[in-house]
Scaffold this motif. Structure first.
Motif, mmCIF file in Angstrom:
data_model
loop_
_atom_site.group_PDB
_atom_site.id
_atom_site.type_symbol
_atom_site.label_atom_id
_atom_site.label_comp_id
_atom_site.label_asym_id
_atom_site.label_seq_id
_atom_site.Cartn_x
_atom_site.Cartn_y
_atom_site.Cartn_z
ATOM 1 N N GLY A 6 0.710 -1.207 0.117
ATOM 2 C CA GLY A 6 0.062 0.150 -0.072
ATOM 3 C C GLY A 6 1.000 1.272 -0.130
ATOM 4 N N PHE A 7 0.194 2.287 0.038
ATOM 5 C CA PHE A 7 0.869 3.629 0.083
ATOM 6 C C PHE A 7 1.754 4.063 1.414
ATOM 7 N N PRO A 8 2.686 4.692 1.286
ATOM 8 C CA PRO A 8 3.131 5.068 2.768
ATOM 9 C C PRO A 8 2.194 5.927 3.405
ATOM 10 N N PRO A 9 2.581 5.882 4.634
ATOM 11 C CA PRO A 9 1.760 6.678 5.694
ATOM 12 C C PRO A 9 1.945 8.050 5.373
ATOM 13 N N GLU A 10 2.915 8.672 5.193
ATOM 14 C CA GLU A 10 3.390 9.890 4.988
ATOM 15 C C GLU A 10 2.342 10.498 3.810
ATOM 16 N N GLU A 55 -0.764 13.075 4.068
ATOM 17 C CA GLU A 55 -0.790 14.327 3.347
ATOM 18 C C GLU A 55 -1.862 14.415 2.362
ATOM 19 N N LEU A 56 -2.389 13.445 1.812
ATOM 20 C CA LEU A 56 -3.544 13.279 0.905
ATOM 21 C C LEU A 56 -4.764 13.650 1.797
ATOM 22 N N GLU A 57 -4.952 13.130 2.840
ATOM 23 C CA GLU A 57 -6.142 13.406 3.739
ATOM 24 C C GLU A 57 -6.137 14.712 3.940
ATOM 25 N N ALA A 58 -5.090 15.299 4.540
ATOM 26 C CA ALA A 58 -4.934 16.710 4.688
ATOM 27 C C ALA A 58 -5.356 17.638 3.674
ATOM 28 N N ARG A 59 -4.782 17.429 2.586
ATOM 29 C CA ARG A 59 -5.096 18.163 1.527
ATOM 30 C C ARG A 59 -6.409 18.169 0.781
ATOM 31 N N THR A 60 -7.080 16.917 0.781
ATOM 32 C CA THR A 60 -8.393 16.920 0.281
ATOM 33 C C THR A 60 -9.564 16.860 1.281
ATOM 34 N N GLY A 61 -9.151 16.569 2.652
ATOM 35 C CA GLY A 61 -10.279 16.716 3.649
ATOM 36 C C GLY A 61 -11.005 15.642 3.702
ATOM 37 N N HIS A 62 -10.450 14.416 3.153
ATOM 38 C CA HIS A 62 -11.187 13.214 3.092
ATOM 39 C C HIS A 62 -10.319 11.949 3.930
ATOM 40 N N LYS A 63 -10.846 11.370 4.935
ATOM 41 C CA LYS A 63 -10.084 10.197 5.563
ATOM 42 C C LYS A 63 -10.118 9.208 4.252
ATOM 43 N N VAL A 64 -8.767 8.546 4.365
ATOM 44 C CA VAL A 64 -8.513 7.744 3.183
ATOM 45 C C VAL A 64 -8.935 6.196 3.833
ATOM 46 N N ILE A 65 -9.698 5.360 3.218
ATOM 47 C CA ILE A 65 -10.001 4.000 3.742
ATOM 48 C C ILE A 65 -9.257 3.026 2.365
ATOM 49 N N GLY A 66 -9.195 1.739 2.547
ATOM 50 C CA GLY A 66 -8.661 1.007 1.656
ATOM 51 C C GLY A 66 -7.019 0.894 1.658
ATOM 52 N N ASN A 67 -6.586 1.508 0.999
ATOM 53 C CA ASN A 67 -4.847 1.524 0.742
ATOM 54 C C ASN A 67 -4.353 0.258 0.723
ATOM 55 N N ALA A 108 -3.723 14.210 -5.679
ATOM 56 C CA ALA A 108 -3.009 13.073 -5.721
ATOM 57 C C ALA A 108 -1.675 13.157 -6.861
ATOM 58 N N ARG A 109 -2.405 13.601 -7.714
ATOM 59 C CA ARG A 109 -1.401 13.544 -8.881
ATOM 60 C C ARG A 109 -0.177 14.557 -8.568
ATOM 61 N N GLU A 110 -0.511 15.714 -7.894
ATOM 62 C CA GLU A 110 0.609 16.480 -7.534
ATOM 63 C C GLU A 110 1.560 15.960 -6.436
ATOM 64 N N LEU A 111 1.004 15.353 -5.460
ATOM 65 C CA LEU A 111 1.919 14.631 -4.506
ATOM 66 C C LEU A 111 2.768 13.594 -5.085
ATOM 67 N N THR A 112 2.067 12.539 -5.975
ATOM 68 C CA THR A 112 2.862 11.545 -6.660
ATOM 69 C C THR A 112 3.800 11.908 -7.618
ATOM 70 N N LEU A 113 4.137 13.201 -7.738
ATOM 71 C CA LEU A 113 5.165 13.606 -8.776
ATOM 72 C C LEU A 113 6.635 13.486 -8.017
ATOM 73 N N ARG A 114 6.388 13.567 -6.697
ATOM 74 C CA ARG A 114 7.660 13.529 -5.866
ATOM 75 C C ARG A 114 8.390 11.986 -6.422
ATOM 76 N N ASP A 115 9.774 12.186 -6.068
ATOM 77 C CA ASP A 115 10.457 10.842 -6.716
ATOM 78 C C ASP A 115 10.117 9.546 -5.833
ATOM 79 N N GLU A 116 9.860 10.086 -4.501
ATOM 80 C CA GLU A 116 9.756 8.711 -3.523
ATOM 81 C C GLU A 116 8.280 8.171 -3.734
ATOM 82 N N TRP A 117 7.279 9.022 -4.116
ATOM 83 C CA TRP A 117 5.942 8.467 -4.267
ATOM 84 C C TRP A 117 5.394 8.268 -5.794
ATOM 85 N N LYS A 118 6.221 8.431 -6.768
ATOM 86 C CA LYS A 118 6.187 8.708 -8.082
ATOM 87 C C LYS A 118 5.393 7.328 -8.485
ATOM 88 N N VAL A 119 4.167 7.604 -9.200
ATOM 89 C CA VAL A 119 3.490 6.576 -10.081
ATOM 90 C C VAL A 119 3.273 6.775 -11.338
#
Length: 398
Positions: free
Chosen positions: A110-114, A118-130, A183-194
């Motif tokens: 699954g995706f890293p907790p970090e 950040e995705l939850e903070a930026r979107t205002g939605h709690k993430v389920i699944g992952n 999510a696209r903006e966040l996953t442009l980072r090298d450590e999270w890039k998809v």
């Protein structure tokens, strides 16, 4: 462009139709894989007369289908030079880009907790699944909770993707797209890039009734350099995309884009386009082979999808003009008889046909998918962009 051989070129990608392991497949975790061959070995019937005539069984032995003694055109095996086995590296390589670093996957963890925080903070939605899951299964598991709470289903797969589900009635389609853009903006980072972030809208109110809609939207990375598509567009040629081609290239080099509801619909759009008087390239991706059957490890369904394609191919072939060229290929493998749910590192077919061809038969095995883009650009008297790979096969298509 006065010396062009073909006015219109159709490149049709049968997504994931590999034809056997590459020399380095074991390094990618794939041993003895063969998407097409193992489908043939599993299904009882395999009725593909048009693909047979184009030479598909000459490239990969099939239990039910004999090689063509007098093929319609030329055929070859293509190897992937890029370090990957996914949609984007395959398609980008076709158009000249060699990807030396594979995209990241988060299938096992699954995706890293970090990232999630950040995705939850930026979107205002709690993430389920992952986690890695089938898109239909995770809806039955979590969609009722999402509807009741406003939480957001995030999941991945064997591909390099981050997918977000949203109910069109309760989550709102535009809100889903907004969250995916974050999510696209966040996953442009090298450590999270998809490779892609995918919006997965659905409708329904309870388990067993949830259905994904056609309002899916892919947020892809832009190609890391100019491709054959950019060259064609800059020269004033038509570059018509059908299916998810537009998403794979993030719109770069495309002049007109058509979205498809299914692979059959994609072929119907291709057939309609063949009756238009365009000048340039029609680039088609047919994703159901991969998404519906390869990842779900269903060789029977995959075989039936190939048969449906073959019937539509039979409608397309008579529409081709003397100055048309049809190129059928694939972007990677996805052996439905292999372990796991991941793509498989395989050679892919290249089947070429034009009504004007005087010859036919086998071409030498190629070391890159990029022969496709190089062939297209040379046909129109253009040069591939600096830094790209691939050598044209145009002079061999006689």
């Amino acid at each position: 462009m006065a010396d062009q051989k073909y006015k219109r070129i159709f490149v049709v990608v049968l997504d994931s139709l590999g034809i056997g392991a590459m020399a380095d497949s074991e390094a990618f975790g794939d041993i003895g894989v063969n998407t097409l061959g193992h489908i043939s070995g599993t299904v009882e019937h395999f009725d593909i007369p048009h693909l047979q005539r184009m030479g598909l069984a000459n490239l990969c032995p099939l239990r039910q289908v004999a090689p063509a003694e007098h093929p319609l055109g030329y055929y070859a095996k293509l190897n992937e030079r890029s370090a990957g086995k996914d949609t984007m590296t395959g398609h980008w390589e076709m158009m000249g880009l060699e990807s030396r670093k594979p995209f990241q996957t988060f299938t096992d963890t699954g995706f890293p907790p970090e990232l999630i925080r950040e995705l939850e903070a930026r979107t205002g939605h709690k993430v389920i699944g992952n986690k890695s899951a089938s898109g239909t299964v995770i809806l039955d598991e979590l969609a009722e909770e999402e509807i009741a709470t406003g939480h957001m289903i995030v999941y991945t797969s064997a591909d390099s993707v981050l997918q977000i589900c949203g109910n069109e009635e309760t989550f709102d389609l535009q809100e889903l797209y907004r969250c995916c853009e974050i999510a696209r903006e966040l996953t442009l980072r090298d450590e999270w890039k998809v490779g892609r972030v995918i919006a997965r809208p659905y409708v329904g109110k309870k388990k067993g009734e949830f259905v994904r809609t056609s309002n899916r939207h892919d947020y892809a990375l832009k190609p890391f350099g100019p491709t054959a598509l950019d060259v064609l567009k800059e020269a004033g040629l038509d570059v018509i995309s059908i299916g998810k081609i537009r998403d794979i290239f993030d719109g770069e080099g495309i002049t007109r884009a058509l979205k498809s509801k299914s692979s059959v619909h994609g072929m119907e759009q291709t057939i309609d386009t063949a009756q238009e008087d365009f000048h340039g390239l029609c680039f088609v991706n047919l994703v159901d082979f991969d998404a519906l059957w390869g990842h779900r490890r269903n060789p029977q369904g995959y075989g039936e999808e190939i048969e449906r394609f073959d019937r539509k191919l039979g409608e397309l072939l008579p529409l081709l003009r003397e100055d048309d060229l049809l190129m059928l290929t694939a972007d990677h493998g996805n052996d439905p008889t292999y372990k796991g749910t991941d793509h498989t590192r395989e050679k892919v077919p290249l089947l070429c046909y034009s009504p004007s061809m005087k010859g036919a038969g086998a071409l030498p095995e190629q070391d890159t998918f990029a022969v496709i883009g190089a062939t297209v650009t040379e046909n129109f008297g253009l040069e591939m962009p600096e830094g790209t790979i691939g050598t044209s096969l145009l002079d061999q298509l006689r």
